[in-house]
Design an enzyme around this catalytic site. Structure first.
Site, PDB file in Angstrom:
ATOM      1  N   ASP A 166     -29.338  -4.116 -49.472  1.00 53.13           N
ATOM      2  CA  ASP A 166     -27.798  -3.341 -49.394  1.00 53.13           C
ATOM      3  C   ASP A 166     -28.277  -1.861 -49.433  1.00 53.13           C
ATOM      4  O   ASP A 166     -27.674  -1.046 -48.872  1.00 53.13           O
ATOM      5  CB  ASP A 166     -27.015  -3.693 -50.469  1.00 53.13           C
ATOM      6  CG  ASP A 166     -26.661  -5.072 -50.390  1.00 53.13           C
ATOM      7  OD1 ASP A 166     -26.443  -5.745 -49.267  1.00 53.13           O
ATOM      8  OD2 ASP A 166     -26.399  -5.794 -51.337  1.00 53.13           O
TER       9      ASP A 166
ATOM     10  N   ALA B 267     -19.030  -9.606 -59.014  1.00 46.86           N
ATOM     11  CA  ALA B 267     -19.704  -9.578 -60.475  1.00 46.86           C
ATOM     12  C   ALA B 267     -21.026 -10.384 -60.245  1.00 46.86           C
ATOM     13  O   ALA B 267     -21.068 -11.473 -60.056  1.00 46.86           O
ATOM     14  CB  ALA B 267     -18.997 -10.084 -61.714  1.00 46.86           C
ATOM     15  N   ASP B 268     -22.150  -9.780 -60.518  1.00 48.96           N
ATOM     16  CA  ASP B 268     -23.289 -10.563 -60.640  1.00 48.96           C
ATOM     17  C   ASP B 268     -23.929 -11.139 -61.813  1.00 48.96           C
ATOM     18  O   ASP B 268     -23.799 -10.129 -62.723  1.00 48.96           O
ATOM     19  CB  ASP B 268     -24.739  -9.427 -59.962  1.00 48.96           C
ATOM     20  CG  ASP B 268     -24.387  -9.130 -58.472  1.00 48.96           C
ATOM     21  OD1 ASP B 268     -23.689  -9.742 -57.852  1.00 48.96           O
ATOM     22  OD2 ASP B 268     -25.323  -8.429 -58.002  1.00 48.96           O
TER      23      ASP B 268
ATOM     24  N   LYS C  39     -36.803  -1.271 -59.716  1.00 51.42           N
ATOM     25  CA  LYS C  39     -36.091  -1.397 -61.205  1.00 51.42           C
ATOM     26  C   LYS C  39     -35.110  -2.707 -61.081  1.00 51.42           C
ATOM     27  O   LYS C  39     -34.839  -3.384 -60.151  1.00 51.42           O
ATOM     28  CB  LYS C  39     -34.835  -0.265 -61.175  1.00 51.42           C
ATOM     29  CG  LYS C  39     -35.561   0.971 -61.027  1.00 51.42           C
ATOM     30  CD  LYS C  39     -34.344   2.113 -61.212  1.00 51.42           C
ATOM     31  CE  LYS C  39     -35.184   3.523 -61.399  1.00 51.42           C
ATOM     32  NZ  LYS C  39     -34.081   4.476 -61.240  1.00 51.42           N
TER      33      LYS C  39
ATOM     34  N   GLY D 198     -20.663  -5.348 -49.988  1.00 49.15           N
ATOM     35  CA  GLY D 198     -19.862  -4.209 -49.856  1.00 49.15           C
ATOM     36  C   GLY D 198     -19.938  -3.111 -51.029  1.00 49.15           C
ATOM     37  O   GLY D 198     -20.183  -2.007 -50.789  1.00 49.15           O
ATOM     38  N   ALA D 199     -19.784  -3.541 -52.162  1.00 53.33           N
ATOM     39  CA  ALA D 199     -19.796  -2.559 -53.285  1.00 53.33           C
ATOM     40  C   ALA D 199     -21.111  -2.014 -53.590  1.00 53.33           C
ATOM     41  O   ALA D 199     -21.275  -0.792 -53.892  1.00 53.33           O
ATOM     42  CB  ALA D 199     -19.141  -3.451 -54.634  1.00 53.33           C
TER      43      ALA D 199
ATOM     44  N   LEU E 129     -38.492  -6.379 -42.460  1.00 45.80           N
ATOM     45  CA  LEU E 129     -39.599  -7.263 -42.862  1.00 45.80           C
ATOM     46  C   LEU E 129     -40.124  -7.160 -44.235  1.00 45.80           C
ATOM     47  O   LEU E 129     -41.060  -7.513 -44.472  1.00 45.80           O
ATOM     48  CB  LEU E 129     -40.543  -6.981 -42.081  1.00 45.80           C
ATOM     49  CG  LEU E 129     -40.264  -7.048 -40.520  1.00 45.80           C
ATOM     50  CD1 LEU E 129     -41.418  -6.478 -39.372  1.00 45.80           C
ATOM     51  CD2 LEU E 129     -39.948  -8.653 -40.257  1.00 45.80           C
TER      52      LEU E 129
END
Length: 300
Positions: free
Chosen positions: A251, A14-15, A284, A43-44, A220
């Protein structure tokens, strides 16, 4: 015939995100925005990013039996990810504490929680997922011995993609399986250690390749990326956009590259597509909610 274009083995967090005018120094307190909670974890994030692009994706991960775990499972299923490999329980869901400044740059502290309990035995028990996947991707927000087990579980025909984040020295067995090893500047320098005798990204790519990976990609940021394999080192151009939030952009890049490699693209072609996906993601706020669809990438 593979059931999955991509199997992601990795973290689910959870972020917890707060916007700040500037990140605090040691011993300093700064005021920030209201707290926002988003599904995340490398991963998610990669699983959702790939699924948004049209990849048939499965996730092997561990979350807690708690509200954050349910948030993560819901986000995966909403994106179309197969969550048959997501294990529940053993520890609270992992949490990432993220501050984002006005330029979109972020700083992150991670409490691994259940991610740290994704054990080699869990990887071995998911052998059917490995047999069904064209490409397998992982990171280092799960225990390194589980990453080693991922390598040992690969089928002869599958391709292994590793983003070594957060970076640490890697055993030769893992390095030799990477095709590619995907690093940013910080990760490249940590893995190279004393061998990092140059400030040129082209040299980092060559030096990393000499450590055993079949191929290497150095990201980069706004300057694009470098790809390196037995044919040499080539630069991949970036797409110029106005960055709002860089959280999860790496990611999105890794997921897109892994997906395109599985579809038969060359390393340079896959990296060019991934650069466009990463660019779209930074326009975003947030991580998973910023990941573009294939149509949005084409429009960019």
């Amino acid at each position: 015939m593979y059931d999955y274009d991509l199997l992601v083995v990795g973290s689910a967090n959870a972020d917890l995100v707060i916007g700040v005018e500037r990140r605090p120094g040691a011993g300093e307190t700064v005021l920030g925005s209201d707290l926002a909670v988003h599904p995340g974890g490398k991963g998610a994030n990669q699983a959702v990013a790939a699924a948004r692009l049209g990849s048939r994706t499965a996730l092997l991960a561990r979350v807690g039996d708690d509200a954050y775990g349910r948030l993560l499972l819901d986000s995966q299923r909403e994106a179309g990810v197969d969550t048959v490999g997501v294990l529940v329980g053993g520890a609270p869901t992992g949490v990432a504490l993220i501050t984002v400044d006005p330029s979109g740059d972020n700083s992150i502290v991670v409490s691994p929680g259940a991610n740290g309990r994704l054990a080699p035995a869990d990887v071995r028990a998911a052998a059917c997922l490995f047999q069904a996947a064209r490409v397998v991707s992982t990171q280092l927000e799960i225990p390194l011995d589980s990453v080693v087990e991922v390598v040992r579980g690969l089928t002869p025909d599958s391709r292994f993609v590793l983003n070594p984040s957060p970076p640490q020295p890697l055993p030769p067995e893992v390095l030799a399986a990477c095709d590619p090893l995907i690093v940013n500047e910080h990760e490249a320098k940590v893995i190279l250690g004393d061998a990092c005798v140059s400030e040129r990204p082209e040299d980092w790519a060559s030096l990393l390749l000499a450590k055993g990976p079949r191929s290497v990609v150095v990201t980069l940021g706004a300057e694009g990326a470098l790809v390196a394999d037995a044919d040499g080192v080539a630069r991949v151009s970036s797409v110029k956009v106005d960055a709002v939030d860089t959280t999860g952009a790496g990611d999105a890049f890794t997921a897109a590259l892994a997906f395109r490699l599985g579809a038969g693209a060359s390393l340079a072609e896959a990296a060019a597509y991934a650069a466009r996906v990463g660019a779209a993601a930074v326009t975003k706020q947030g991580a998973q909610e910023s990941f573009p669809t294939a149509e949005e990438v084409d429009a960019l």
